[in-house]
Design a protein around this motif. Structure first.
Motif, short mmCIF file in Angstrom:
data_model
loop_
_atom_site.label_atom_id
_atom_site.label_comp_id
_atom_site.label_asym_id
_atom_site.label_seq_id
_atom_site.Cartn_x
_atom_site.Cartn_y
_atom_site.Cartn_z
N LEU A 60 15.13 -32.31 -40.01
CA LEU A 60 14.62 -33.08 -38.88
C LEU A 60 15.76 -33.21 -37.89
CD1 LEU A 60 12.78 -36.01 -40.70
CD2 LEU A 60 11.76 -33.97 -39.68
N LEU A 61 15.47 -32.92 -36.62
CA LEU A 61 16.48 -33.00 -35.57
C LEU A 61 16.15 -34.15 -34.64
CD1 LEU A 61 16.57 -29.21 -34.59
CD2 LEU A 61 17.85 -30.37 -36.41
N VAL A 62 17.18 -34.83 -34.18
CA VAL A 62 16.99 -35.88 -33.20
C VAL A 62 16.75 -35.20 -31.86
CG1 VAL A 62 18.04 -37.85 -32.04
CG2 VAL A 62 18.44 -37.47 -34.48
N GLY A 63 15.64 -35.45 -31.24
CA GLY A 63 15.31 -34.85 -29.95
C GLY A 63 14.61 -33.52 -30.09
N ARG A 64 14.13 -33.05 -28.96
CA ARG A 64 13.45 -31.75 -28.92
C ARG A 64 14.03 -30.89 -27.80
NH1 ARG A 64 7.53 -33.75 -26.65
NH2 ARG A 64 8.32 -34.81 -24.83
N GLU A 65 15.25 -31.20 -27.41
CA GLU A 65 15.89 -30.49 -26.32
C GLU A 65 16.57 -29.21 -26.81
OE1 GLU A 65 16.53 -33.81 -26.95
OE2 GLU A 65 15.04 -34.48 -25.49
N THR A 66 16.88 -28.35 -25.85
CA THR A 66 17.52 -27.07 -26.13
C THR A 66 18.78 -27.24 -26.96
OG1 THR A 66 16.65 -26.13 -24.08
CG2 THR A 66 18.57 -25.04 -25.05
N GLU A 67 19.65 -28.14 -26.58
CA GLU A 67 20.97 -28.26 -27.20
C GLU A 67 20.90 -28.61 -28.68
OE1 GLU A 67 25.03 -27.92 -27.62
OE2 GLU A 67 23.66 -27.12 -26.10
N SER A 68 20.03 -29.52 -29.07
CA SER A 68 19.97 -29.89 -30.49
C SER A 68 19.50 -28.73 -31.35
CB SER A 68 19.10 -31.13 -30.70
OG SER A 68 17.77 -30.89 -30.33
N PHE A 69 18.53 -27.97 -30.86
CA PHE A 69 18.04 -26.83 -31.63
C PHE A 69 19.05 -25.68 -31.61
CE2 PHE A 69 14.93 -23.17 -32.19
CZ PHE A 69 14.86 -23.32 -33.56
N ARG A 70 19.73 -25.48 -30.49
CA ARG A 70 20.77 -24.44 -30.41
C ARG A 70 21.87 -24.73 -31.44
NH1 ARG A 70 25.58 -23.66 -29.41
NH2 ARG A 70 25.95 -25.74 -28.60
N GLN A 71 22.29 -25.98 -31.52
CA GLN A 71 23.33 -26.34 -32.49
C GLN A 71 22.86 -26.08 -33.91
OE1 GLN A 71 24.55 -30.37 -31.71
NE2 GLN A 71 25.59 -29.83 -29.82
N TRP A 72 21.59 -26.40 -34.18
CA TRP A 72 21.06 -26.15 -35.51
C TRP A 72 21.10 -24.65 -35.82
CZ3 TRP A 72 17.50 -23.47 -38.27
CH2 TRP A 72 17.25 -23.92 -39.56
N LEU A 73 20.66 -23.83 -34.87
CA LEU A 73 20.66 -22.38 -35.07
C LEU A 73 22.08 -21.84 -35.30
CD1 LEU A 73 18.04 -21.23 -32.42
CD2 LEU A 73 17.82 -21.03 -34.92
N GLU A 74 23.06 -22.40 -34.60
CA GLU A 74 24.44 -21.95 -34.75
C GLU A 74 24.93 -22.14 -36.19
OE1 GLU A 74 26.41 -20.30 -32.63
OE2 GLU A 74 24.86 -20.32 -31.10
N GLY A 75 24.42 -23.15 -36.87
CA GLY A 75 24.81 -23.40 -38.25
C GLY A 75 23.97 -22.66 -39.27
N HIS A 76 23.02 -21.87 -38.80
CA HIS A 76 22.10 -21.13 -39.69
C HIS A 76 22.01 -19.68 -39.22
CE1 HIS A 76 21.22 -25.37 -40.18
NE2 HIS A 76 20.90 -25.05 -41.43
N GLU A 77 23.07 -18.95 -39.47
CA GLU A 77 23.23 -17.61 -38.93
C GLU A 77 22.29 -16.57 -39.52
OE1 GLU A 77 27.35 -16.59 -39.19
OE2 GLU A 77 27.94 -18.25 -37.88
N LYS A 78 21.63 -16.86 -40.62
CA LYS A 78 20.72 -15.89 -41.23
C LYS A 78 19.32 -15.94 -40.64
CE LYS A 78 23.28 -15.23 -45.40
NZ LYS A 78 23.25 -15.00 -46.82
N VAL A 79 19.04 -16.92 -39.80
CA VAL A 79 17.71 -17.02 -39.19
C VAL A 79 17.49 -15.82 -38.29
CG1 VAL A 79 16.28 -18.32 -37.56
CG2 VAL A 79 17.59 -19.53 -39.31
N SER A 80 16.38 -15.10 -38.55
CA SER A 80 16.06 -13.92 -37.75
C SER A 80 14.68 -14.01 -37.11
CB SER A 80 16.16 -12.65 -38.61
OG SER A 80 15.25 -12.72 -39.68
N VAL A 81 13.87 -14.99 -37.53
CA VAL A 81 12.53 -15.19 -36.97
C VAL A 81 12.31 -16.68 -36.75
CG1 VAL A 81 10.04 -14.96 -37.36
CG2 VAL A 81 11.59 -13.15 -38.15
N VAL A 82 11.83 -17.02 -35.55
CA VAL A 82 11.48 -18.40 -35.22
C VAL A 82 10.03 -18.42 -34.74
CG1 VAL A 82 11.91 -20.36 -33.69
CG2 VAL A 82 13.84 -19.05 -34.59
N SER A 83 9.20 -19.15 -35.47
CA SER A 83 7.82 -19.39 -35.06
C SER A 83 7.82 -20.72 -34.31
CB SER A 83 6.92 -19.46 -36.29
OG SER A 83 5.61 -19.84 -35.92
N ARG A 84 7.26 -20.73 -33.11
CA ARG A 84 7.34 -21.93 -32.28
C ARG A 84 6.13 -22.05 -31.37
NH1 ARG A 84 8.23 -20.63 -27.21
NH2 ARG A 84 9.08 -18.61 -26.69
#
Length: 95
Positions: free
Chosen positions: A40-64
């Protein structure tokens, strides 16, 4: 089988949800392959999700959904991540 750590996840779904409708929102990240919530991330803004992705380098598909914030976050990583529209929002848009 559930991965031992969600840092190994490769396919995710992301959507916003309301802590308090109309006032405070967050984002939920789901392991797309088994449907388990993984963060669960605080907020729904670009920056919070970008930071999450930076810590999860194996993610190759995002359903949104069609959120430009989530799409901008994916683009800002500079990685080759495939983005797909989630089923719920595709069906909802047809109605």
């Amino acid at each position: 089988m559930r991965p031992s750590t969600y840092t190994e996840v490769r396919k995710i779904g992301v959507d916003d949800w309301a802590w308090r409708k109309g006032v405070t929102y967050g984002s939920i990240v789901i392991d797309y392959e088994n449907g388990w919530p993984i963060d669960l991330l605080v907020g729904r803004e670009t920056e919070s999700f970008r930071q999450w992705l930076e810590g999860h380098e194996k993610v190759s598909v995002v359903s949104r959904d069609r959120s430009t914030d989530y799409s901008s976050a994916v683009a800002s990583t500079g990685r080759s991540i495939n983005e797909v529209a989630d089923k719920f929002h595709l069906v909802k848009s047809d109605g």
